[in-house]
Design a protein around this motif. Structure first.
Motif, short mmCIF file in Angstrom:
data_model
loop_
_atom_site.label_atom_id
_atom_site.label_comp_id
_atom_site.label_asym_id
_atom_site.label_seq_id
_atom_site.Cartn_x
_atom_site.Cartn_y
_atom_site.Cartn_z
N LYS A 1 8.36 -10.88 8.00
CA LYS A 1 7.72 -10.00 7.04
C LYS A 1 6.24 -9.95 7.37
CE LYS A 1 7.39 -8.85 2.27
NZ LYS A 1 6.76 -9.03 1.10
N SER A 2 5.61 -8.81 7.14
CA SER A 2 4.17 -8.74 7.38
C SER A 2 3.43 -9.29 6.18
CB SER A 2 3.74 -7.30 7.66
OG SER A 2 3.87 -6.51 6.51
N LYS A 3 2.29 -9.86 6.46
CA LYS A 3 1.42 -10.42 5.43
C LYS A 3 0.07 -9.73 5.53
CE LYS A 3 4.40 -13.74 4.48
NZ LYS A 3 4.97 -14.08 3.23
N ARG A 4 -0.42 -9.28 4.41
CA ARG A 4 -1.74 -8.64 4.38
C ARG A 4 -2.84 -9.68 4.18
NH1 ARG A 4 -1.40 -3.92 6.13
NH2 ARG A 4 0.28 -2.67 5.37
N ALA A 5 -3.96 -9.46 4.82
CA ALA A 5 -5.10 -10.36 4.67
C ALA A 5 -5.75 -10.15 3.31
CB ALA A 5 -6.11 -10.10 5.78
N LEU A 6 -6.09 -11.23 2.67
CA LEU A 6 -6.81 -11.19 1.40
C LEU A 6 -8.27 -11.51 1.67
CD1 LEU A 6 -4.25 -13.20 -0.75
CD2 LEU A 6 -4.51 -10.72 -0.64
N ASN A 7 -9.15 -11.10 0.78
CA ASN A 7 -10.58 -11.39 0.97
C ASN A 7 -10.77 -12.89 1.18
OD1 ASN A 7 -11.27 -8.75 0.70
ND2 ASN A 7 -11.69 -8.89 -1.49
N GLY A 8 -11.51 -13.23 2.21
CA GLY A 8 -11.82 -14.62 2.47
C GLY A 8 -10.75 -15.38 3.23
N GLY B 1 -4.38 -2.22 14.10
CA GLY B 1 -4.03 -1.60 12.83
C GLY B 1 -4.71 -2.29 11.67
N ASP B 2 -4.14 -2.15 10.48
CA ASP B 2 -4.67 -2.81 9.31
C ASP B 2 -4.70 -4.31 9.51
OD1 ASP B 2 -4.83 -0.37 8.03
OD2 ASP B 2 -2.86 -0.58 7.09
N GLN C 1 4.35 -1.38 6.69
CA GLN C 1 5.13 -1.15 5.48
C GLN C 1 5.29 -2.40 4.63
OE1 GLN C 1 8.79 0.69 6.69
NE2 GLN C 1 7.73 2.39 7.68
N GLY C 2 5.16 -3.56 5.23
CA GLY C 2 5.23 -4.80 4.47
C GLY C 2 6.63 -5.21 4.03
N PHE C 3 7.67 -4.63 4.61
CA PHE C 3 9.04 -4.98 4.26
C PHE C 3 9.56 -6.03 5.23
CE2 PHE C 3 8.82 -0.53 2.67
CZ PHE C 3 8.99 -0.83 1.33
N PRO C 4 10.54 -6.82 4.80
CA PRO C 4 11.19 -7.73 5.74
C PRO C 4 11.81 -6.92 6.87
CG PRO C 4 11.83 -8.24 3.48
CD PRO C 4 11.08 -6.94 3.44
N PHE D 1 8.39 -0.48 16.44
CA PHE D 1 9.15 -1.01 15.31
C PHE D 1 8.34 -2.07 14.55
CE2 PHE D 1 11.92 -4.07 13.29
CZ PHE D 1 12.75 -3.27 12.55
N LEU D 2 7.77 -3.03 15.28
CA LEU D 2 7.03 -4.11 14.63
C LEU D 2 5.74 -3.62 13.99
CD1 LEU D 2 7.66 -6.99 17.19
CD2 LEU D 2 8.71 -6.69 14.94
N THR D 3 5.12 -2.64 14.61
CA THR D 3 3.91 -2.05 14.01
C THR D 3 4.25 -1.37 12.70
OG1 THR D 3 2.94 -1.75 16.20
CG2 THR D 3 1.99 -0.46 14.41
N ASN D 4 5.37 -0.62 12.67
CA ASN D 4 5.80 0.02 11.42
C ASN D 4 6.16 -1.03 10.38
OD1 ASN D 4 5.45 2.62 12.35
ND2 ASN D 4 7.54 2.80 13.09
N ALA D 5 6.84 -2.08 10.79
CA ALA D 5 7.21 -3.16 9.86
C ALA D 5 5.95 -3.79 9.27
CB ALA D 5 8.05 -4.21 10.57
N ALA D 6 4.94 -3.98 10.11
CA ALA D 6 3.69 -4.58 9.64
C ALA D 6 2.99 -3.67 8.63
CB ALA D 6 2.77 -4.86 10.82
#
Length: 158
Positions: free
Chosen positions: A74-81, A90-91, A49-52, A42-47
């Motif tokens: 909510k998942s947060k995506r890494a930004l450059n730097g 995963g991602d 998809q980026g949804f709360p 569940f948490l991997t899918n949440a991460a």
């Protein structure tokens, strides 16, 4: 982990240093074995998809006590730097959330369900016609003896 609030000790029994730094553990390590695969999936899918998300699962605390927690985040995506963390290979992303001990609430909900089942059983096995109405006269609860006495089909009175 990038950050853990010190209140994690109230829920898990472990201080923040247990989860931060080299060789540290993850909150994922505390997930009860019976809940682990479902929760991780569940948490991997949440991460990804980026949804709360809201997820409820059991953990095993430092004192070996089983507690039920609710995780909202909510998942947060890494930004450059930026600082990056991989979640289960995963991602590049991380979960930003709050972990709340809901053990007492879950226990009360389970007790309520048990009491409702007992009440239903008593009502259905009672030969007397039983009903409960609100102040406007609407039936809130009836048993089968009441329906039978009035010649109603099951569920017709409510």
């Amino acid at each position: 982990m990038l950050y853990v609030n010190r209140s994690v000790a109230k829920v898990t029994g472990y201080t923040t240093s247990h989860f931060l730094g080299p060789g540290s553990s993850s909150l994922w390590d505390l997930i009860h074995p019976d809940d682990k695969s479902r929760t991780v999936e569940f948490l991997t899918n949440a991460a990804s998809q980026g949804f709360p998300y809201v997820c409820q699962y059991r953990i095993i605390t430092r004192n070996q006590e089983v507690r039920t927690v609710e995780e909202r985040g909510k998942s947060k995506r890494a930004l450059n730097g930026s600082r990056k963390s991989k979640i289960l290979g995963g991602d590049e992303c991380w979960l930003d959330g709050v972990l709340t001990d809901v053990s007492d609430r879950v226990a009360m909900e389970n007790e309520l369900r048990t009491n409702e089942r007992a009440l239903h059983s008593v009502l259905e096995n009672c030969r007397a016609a039983v009903f409960l109405k609100d102040t406007s006269g609407k039936h809130l609860l009836v048993n089968s003896a009441y329906e039978e006495a009035l010649g109603l089909q099951a569920g017709q009175a409510t």
